[in-house]
Write an enzyme that holds these catalytic residues in place. Structure first.
Site, PDB file in Angstrom:
ATOM      1  N   ALA A 117      -8.913 -17.526   9.359  1.00 18.89           N
ATOM      2  CA  ALA A 117     -10.209 -17.156   9.917  1.00 18.89           C
ATOM      3  C   ALA A 117     -10.681 -15.906   9.205  1.00 18.89           C
ATOM      4  O   ALA A 117      -9.865 -15.110   8.718  1.00 18.89           O
ATOM      5  CB  ALA A 117     -10.061 -16.906  11.413  1.00 18.89           C
TER       6      ALA A 117
ATOM      7  N   GLY B 131      -5.929 -19.751  10.326  1.00 14.80           N
ATOM      8  CA  GLY B 131      -6.820 -20.875  10.607  1.00 14.80           C
ATOM      9  C   GLY B 131      -6.830 -21.927   9.505  1.00 14.80           C
ATOM     10  O   GLY B 131      -7.076 -23.110   9.776  1.00 14.80           O
TER      11      GLY B 131
ATOM     12  N   GLU C 185      -3.968 -23.978  10.239  1.00 17.56           N
ATOM     13  CA  GLU C 185      -4.238 -24.724  11.478  1.00 17.56           C
ATOM     14  C   GLU C 185      -5.174 -25.908  11.232  1.00 17.56           C
ATOM     15  O   GLU C 185      -5.053 -26.947  11.875  1.00 17.56           O
ATOM     16  CB  GLU C 185      -4.797 -23.758  12.532  1.00 17.56           C
ATOM     17  CG  GLU C 185      -3.706 -22.781  12.989  1.00 17.56           C
ATOM     18  CD  GLU C 185      -4.231 -21.636  13.837  1.00 17.56           C
ATOM     19  OE1 GLU C 185      -5.054 -20.849  13.320  1.00 17.56           O
ATOM     20  OE2 GLU C 185      -3.837 -21.538  15.008  1.00 17.56           O
TER      21      GLU C 185
ATOM     22  N   GLU D 110      -0.981 -14.384  11.979  1.00 16.56           N
ATOM     23  CA  GLU D 110      -1.920 -13.717  12.890  1.00 16.56           C
ATOM     24  C   GLU D 110      -1.332 -12.520  13.628  1.00 16.56           C
ATOM     25  O   GLU D 110      -2.043 -11.533  13.874  1.00 16.56           O
ATOM     26  CB  GLU D 110      -2.487 -14.718  13.910  1.00 16.56           C
ATOM     27  CG  GLU D 110      -3.530 -15.665  13.347  1.00 16.56           C
ATOM     28  CD  GLU D 110      -2.992 -16.985  12.854  1.00 16.56           C
ATOM     29  OE1 GLU D 110      -1.795 -17.029  12.487  1.00 16.56           O
ATOM     30  OE2 GLU D 110      -3.752 -17.965  12.833  1.00 16.56           O
TER      31      GLU D 110
HETATM   32  N1  CO8 Z   1     -10.672 -13.118   5.957  1.00 13.11           N
HETATM   33  C1  CO8 Z   1     -11.573 -12.465   5.198  1.00 13.11           C
HETATM   34  N2  CO8 Z   1     -11.378 -12.137   3.906  1.00 13.11           N
HETATM   35  C2  CO8 Z   1     -10.208 -12.501   3.351  1.00 13.11           C
HETATM   36  C3  CO8 Z   1      -9.215 -13.182   4.067  1.00 13.11           C
HETATM   37  C4  CO8 Z   1      -9.477 -13.515   5.431  1.00 13.11           C
HETATM   38  N3  CO8 Z   1      -8.625 -14.195   6.176  1.00 13.11           N
HETATM   39  N4  CO8 Z   1      -8.170 -13.402   3.243  1.00 13.11           N
HETATM   40  C5  CO8 Z   1      -8.494 -12.864   2.063  1.00 13.11           C
HETATM   41  N5  CO8 Z   1      -9.730 -12.317   2.106  1.00 13.11           N
HETATM   42  C6  CO8 Z   1     -10.447 -11.646   1.030  1.00 13.11           C
HETATM   43  C7  CO8 Z   1      -9.899 -10.267   0.764  1.00 13.11           C
HETATM   44  O1  CO8 Z   1     -10.411  -9.332   1.671  1.00 13.11           O
HETATM   45  C8  CO8 Z   1     -10.339 -10.036  -0.656  1.00 13.11           C
HETATM   46  O2  CO8 Z   1     -11.693  -9.676  -0.638  1.00 13.11           O
HETATM   47  P1  CO8 Z   1     -12.213  -8.458  -1.607  1.00 13.11           P
HETATM   48  O3  CO8 Z   1     -11.953  -8.952  -3.003  1.00 13.11           O
HETATM   49  O4  CO8 Z   1     -13.663  -8.355  -1.269  1.00 13.11           O
HETATM   50  O5  CO8 Z   1     -11.401  -7.274  -1.258  1.00 13.11           O
HETATM   51  C9  CO8 Z   1     -10.259 -11.430  -1.269  1.00 13.11           C
HETATM   52  O6  CO8 Z   1     -10.254 -12.345  -0.175  1.00 13.11           O
HETATM   53  C10 CO8 Z   1      -8.988 -11.646  -2.072  1.00 13.11           C
HETATM   54  O7  CO8 Z   1      -7.885 -11.331  -1.240  1.00 13.11           O
HETATM   55  P2  CO8 Z   1      -6.749 -10.290  -1.653  1.00 13.11           P
HETATM   56  O8  CO8 Z   1      -7.297  -9.261  -2.588  1.00 13.11           O
HETATM   57  O9  CO8 Z   1      -6.100  -9.804  -0.391  1.00 13.11           O
HETATM   58  O10 CO8 Z   1      -5.766 -11.241  -2.470  1.00 13.11           O
HETATM   59  P3  CO8 Z   1      -4.207 -11.071  -2.646  1.00 13.11           P
HETATM   60  O11 CO8 Z   1      -3.808 -12.072  -3.672  1.00 13.11           O
HETATM   61  O12 CO8 Z   1      -3.845  -9.658  -2.871  1.00 13.11           O
HETATM   62  O13 CO8 Z   1      -3.581 -11.520  -1.220  1.00 13.11           O
HETATM   63  C11 CO8 Z   1      -3.356 -12.903   0.734  1.00 13.11           C
HETATM   64  C12 CO8 Z   1      -3.714 -12.831  -0.767  1.00 13.11           C
HETATM   65  C13 CO8 Z   1      -1.854 -12.615   0.916  1.00 13.11           C
HETATM   66  C14 CO8 Z   1      -3.681 -14.310   1.197  1.00 13.11           C
HETATM   67  C15 CO8 Z   1      -4.176 -11.841   1.514  1.00 13.11           C
HETATM   68  O14 CO8 Z   1      -5.551 -11.982   1.161  1.00 13.11           O
HETATM   69  C16 CO8 Z   1      -4.060 -11.960   2.997  1.00 13.11           C
HETATM   70  O15 CO8 Z   1      -3.060 -11.564   3.569  1.00 13.11           O
HETATM   71  N6  CO8 Z   1      -5.127 -12.512   3.673  1.00 13.11           N
HETATM   72  C17 CO8 Z   1      -5.189 -12.592   5.103  1.00 13.11           C
HETATM   73  C18 CO8 Z   1      -4.294 -13.683   5.633  1.00 13.11           C
HETATM   74  C19 CO8 Z   1      -4.330 -13.701   7.147  1.00 13.11           C
HETATM   75  O16 CO8 Z   1      -3.953 -12.765   7.817  1.00 13.11           O
HETATM   76  N7  CO8 Z   1      -4.808 -14.830   7.700  1.00 13.11           N
HETATM   77  C20 CO8 Z   1      -4.935 -14.992   9.125  1.00 13.11           C
HETATM   78  C21 CO8 Z   1      -6.320 -14.618   9.554  1.00 13.11           C
HETATM   79  S1  CO8 Z   1      -6.516 -14.605  11.314  1.00 13.11           S
HETATM   80  C22 CO8 Z   1      -6.685 -16.217  11.727  1.00 13.11           C
HETATM   81  O17 CO8 Z   1      -6.685 -17.111  10.926  1.00 13.11           O
HETATM   82  C23 CO8 Z   1      -6.823 -16.467  13.188  1.00 13.11           C
HETATM   83  C24 CO8 Z   1      -7.012 -17.958  13.545  1.00 13.11           C
HETATM   84  C25 CO8 Z   1      -6.828 -18.196  15.014  1.00 13.11           C
HETATM   85  C26 CO8 Z   1      -7.858 -17.501  15.846  1.00 13.11           C
HETATM   86  C27 CO8 Z   1      -9.128 -18.287  15.869  1.00 13.11           C
HETATM   87  C28 CO8 Z   1     -10.274 -17.353  16.110  1.00 13.11           C
HETATM   88  C29 CO8 Z   1     -11.511 -17.815  15.497  1.00 13.11           C
END
Ligand code: CO8
Length: 256
Positions: A64, A107, A110, A130
């Site tokens: 998400a 998500g 999921e 999460e």
């Molecule tokens: N949301 C928004 N932006 C994201 C997300 C995300 N989930 N994941 C990555 N991005 C963005 C980063 O902010 C970054 O943007 P920018 O270049 O503008 O800074 C860009 O994508 C590239 O990401 P990274 O620079 O972080 O890339 P890396 O290769 O260093 O890392 C990862 C890759 C490990 C995947 C890292 O991006 C990460 O940890 N992302 C988040 C993963 C996460 O925590 N996912 C769970 C999110 S919460 C969720 O899904 C809840 C669902 C259930 C609840 C339902 C409610 C609606």
């Protein structure tokens, strides 16, 4: 460019999550795009199987959208729109395949879990991280992951937030096939081709009975199975399928 791109290739309806700059994170535009794609492909007789994938090389969807998540309230949690959207994916009338290319986190994972079939590229990484953010996998992850790979493995993955690579995903049954990067749509097409040679009503009812039977006790599941089979015995497709076998020719199913 919209947040979700759709395309029909042969009888495959392709839904591409298309925010590669944010690793295809699921924001409201993506949610709406998935819903629109489901609606359009449901009503399109050309589409037999729907496949979800992510734009770019790096991600299926990294979860998400976290920027959006910062604003969520208790009411948003109760409304559970993403959980309901993925319920609709799971209950979809046509078979669904997740072609996971790269990160499938939160998500994104999921969404894959809600599909009927999951395949992955060698670089795929699955996780439900999460709790790192102080929330839980609330779009079906706490339930679907444990049903798919077992409660012990699911709890370990959710509590640690550990990422699972493609080979481990295959070993634990999270995916059924691993393919080289770039071959995921061809693999999905091959699976779809196999499904589409079958009696369409049989496919639809088999999906319904397996999915709903899995949610209940065996006696009720067997009742669903019996009733669905009785329905199929009354179809022209059953007459055609059995006669084609006897005639040693391919069946010409009409979905009736
Ligand atoms: N949301 C928004 N932006 C994201 C997300 C995300 N989930 N994941 C990555 N991005 C963005 C980063 O902010 C970054 O943007 P920018 O270049 O503008 O800074 C860009 O994508 C590239 O990401 P990274 O620079 O972080 O890339 P890396 O290769 O260093 O890392 C990862 C890759 C490990 C995947 C890292 O991006 C990460 O940890 N992302 C988040 C993963 C996460 O925590 N996912 C769970 C999110 S919460 C969720 O899904 C809840 C669902 C259930 C609840 C339902 C409610 C609606």
């Amino acid at each position: 460019m919209s947040a979700v791109e759709t395309e029909v290739q042969g009888r495959l309806g392709i839904v591409t999550l298309n925010r590669p700059e944010a690793l295809n994170a699921l924001n409201y535009a993506v949610w709406d795009g998935i819903q629109s794609a489901l609606d359009a492909f449901r009503d399109d007789p050309a589409v037999g199987v729907v496949v979800f994938t992510g734009a770019g090389e790096k991600a299926f969807a990294a979860g998400a959208d976290i920027a959006q998540l910062t604003n969520y309230t208790v009411v948003d949690g109760l409304n559970a729109r993403l959980q309901k959207l993925f319920d609709a994916v799971e209950a979809y009338d046509k078979p669904t395949i997740a072609a996971v290319n790269g990160f499938a986190l939160g998500g994104g994972n999921e969404l894959a879990l809600a599909c009927d079939i999951r395949i992955a590229t060698e670089s795929a990484k699955f996780g439900l991280p999460e709790p790192n953010l102080g929330v839980l996998p609330g779009a079906g992850g706490t339930q679907r992951l444990s049903r798919l790979i077992g409660k012990g493995r699911a709890i370990e993955l959710i509590l640690t937030g550990r990422f699972v690579g493609a080979e481990e995903a295959l070993r634990v049954g999270l995916v059924t096939e691993v393919v080289p990067q770039g071959e995921q749509l061809a693999a999905a097409q091959r699976i779809a081709d196999a499904i589409l040679t079958k009696g369409p009503l049989a496919v639809r009812l088999a999906k319904l009975v397996v999915s709903n039977g899995f949610e209940t006790d065996q006696r009720t599941g067997l009742l669903l199975e019996r009733l669905a089979q009785a329905l199929l015995y009354g179809t022209a497709d059953k007459v055609e399928g059995t006669q084609a076998f006897i005639d040693k020719r391919p069946a010409q199913f009409r979905g009736a």
